[in-house]
Design an enzyme around this catalytic site. Sequence first.
Site, PDB file in Angstrom:
ATOM      1  N   ILE A  23       6.214   2.818  -2.920  1.00  0.00           N
ATOM      2  CA  ILE A  23       6.963   1.841  -3.719  1.00  0.00           C
ATOM      3  C   ILE A  23       6.074   0.647  -4.047  1.00  0.00           C
ATOM      4  O   ILE A  23       6.005   0.191  -5.187  1.00  0.00           O
ATOM      5  CB  ILE A  23       8.225   1.356  -2.970  1.00  0.00           C
TER       6      ILE A  23
ATOM      7  N   ALA B 214       0.817  -1.218   0.000  1.00  0.00           N
ATOM      8  CA  ALA B 214       0.000   0.000   0.000  1.00  0.00           C
ATOM      9  C   ALA B 214       0.848   1.264   0.000  1.00  0.00           C
ATOM     10  O   ALA B 214       0.326   2.365  -0.163  1.00  0.00           O
ATOM     11  CB  ALA B 214      -0.938   0.003   1.208  1.00  0.00           C
ATOM     12  N   GLY B 215       2.149   1.122   0.175  1.00  0.00           N
ATOM     13  CA  GLY B 215       3.036   2.283   0.194  1.00  0.00           C
ATOM     14  C   GLY B 215       3.341   2.779  -1.205  1.00  0.00           C
ATOM     15  O   GLY B 215       2.893   2.211  -2.207  1.00  0.00           O
TER      16      GLY B 215
ATOM     17  N   ASN C 237      12.552  -0.123  10.767  1.00  0.00           N
ATOM     18  CA  ASN C 237      12.479  -1.105   9.686  1.00  0.00           C
ATOM     19  C   ASN C 237      13.113  -2.451  10.030  1.00  0.00           C
ATOM     20  O   ASN C 237      12.708  -3.482   9.503  1.00  0.00           O
ATOM     21  CB  ASN C 237      13.096  -0.526   8.413  1.00  0.00           C
TER      22      ASN C 237
ATOM     23  N   HIS D 212      24.161  -0.522  -0.724  1.00  0.00           N
ATOM     24  CA  HIS D 212      23.037   0.279  -1.226  1.00  0.00           C
ATOM     25  C   HIS D 212      22.806   1.531  -0.383  1.00  0.00           C
ATOM     26  O   HIS D 212      21.684   1.919  -0.122  1.00  0.00           O
ATOM     27  CB  HIS D 212      21.771  -0.588  -1.283  1.00  0.00           C
TER      28      HIS D 212
END
Length: 312
Positions: free
Chosen positions: A12, A9-10, A94, A177
Site C-alpha cells: 500500500i 515500503a509495503g 497492528n 471499515h
Amino acid sequence: MKVAVLGAAGGIGQALALLLKTQLPAGSDLSLYDIAPVTPGVAVDLSHIPTDVTIAGFAGMDPTDALVGADVVLISAGVARKPGMDRSDLFNINAGIIKNLAGKCAEVCPNACIGIITNPVNTTVPIAAEVLKQAGVYDKRKLFGITTLDVIRSETFVSALKGISLADVEVPVIGGHSGVTILPLLSQVKGVEFTAEEVVALTARIQNAGTEVVEAKAGGGSATLSMGQAAARFGLSLVRALQGEKGIVECTYVDGGSEHATFFAQPVLLGKNGVEEVLAYGELSEFETNARDAMLEELKANITLGEEFVAG
C-alpha cells in the site's frame, strides 16, 4: 505542505507514495518512513519522476526524521491479511504498531492531520485517539480512518452493474471499515434503481471485496493497489482542503458526535483544520436502516477493544 507516509515500503505504502509523488501540489514535501531498509531506496526511485514534489526516505526503528514538520501523516504500517484471516486477526500485531506511531506523532507533529489505513481501522483509529488524548494533543478534527476503499469499490461495482459512467456515480458509505460494518447507501445513488436482490448482493460484495482480493492473490497479498489509490484520493482531498479549497467532501471514519457510536464513518466536509463539519448522511431505506442498527454492536465492540488496549 508536508505529507509523511508511515509504512511506505509495503504494498500500500509504495502505491500511495507513487500516486502522491505524481499528484501532490507543486512545492509539496513527501516523506517516506518504514522499518524496512529498502525505504530510502524507494524514495530515490521515486525521486527520478519529474514532478515538483521533494521526496526523502527514512528507515529504522524511529520515524522522527520523517515526521518533523508534517502537516499530514498517512499510516499504512502493519501486517496485511492472508487467506483465512479477517481484519480482526490483524489486531494483535497492528494495534501495537499504531500505538507506537501515534505516540511519535503526538511528540513530533502534534498538529498534523493523521489518516489511518492500518487495519482493523474500526479499532486502530480509537487506539490512536486514546494515545493522542494521553499526550494532551487530541483534536478530533484531525484524526481520520481512511474508508475510501469502500467508496471506490462501491462506485466501481455500481457502474459495472448498471452500465453507467463512473463520472455519474457517487455512493456514500457509512458505519465502519470491516464486514457488516461497511454500509453502502445504494438508495442514495442518483438516477439508478436497484432491485431488492441487487441491493443484497451488491452490499455483500462491497463488504467482502477485501476477501475477494486476498483469495484471488492466493496468499500473495491483499488489496494494496486499490487501497493505495483510495488513500491517495483521501490524502489529496485533505491536502486541498488544508490549503483552502472549499466544498471538499469525503466519507471517513471519525469521532464526529454520531448518535450511533463514538467513531462512525459518514460524509465529512474537509477544511483548513481537518474536519470542518460532519454531514448528515440523509434518509436510509428500510434495508439500510436495519443493516445500520444490526452493525452497531460489532462496531462498538471494535471501538471498545481499541480503548481498552491503550488503557492496558
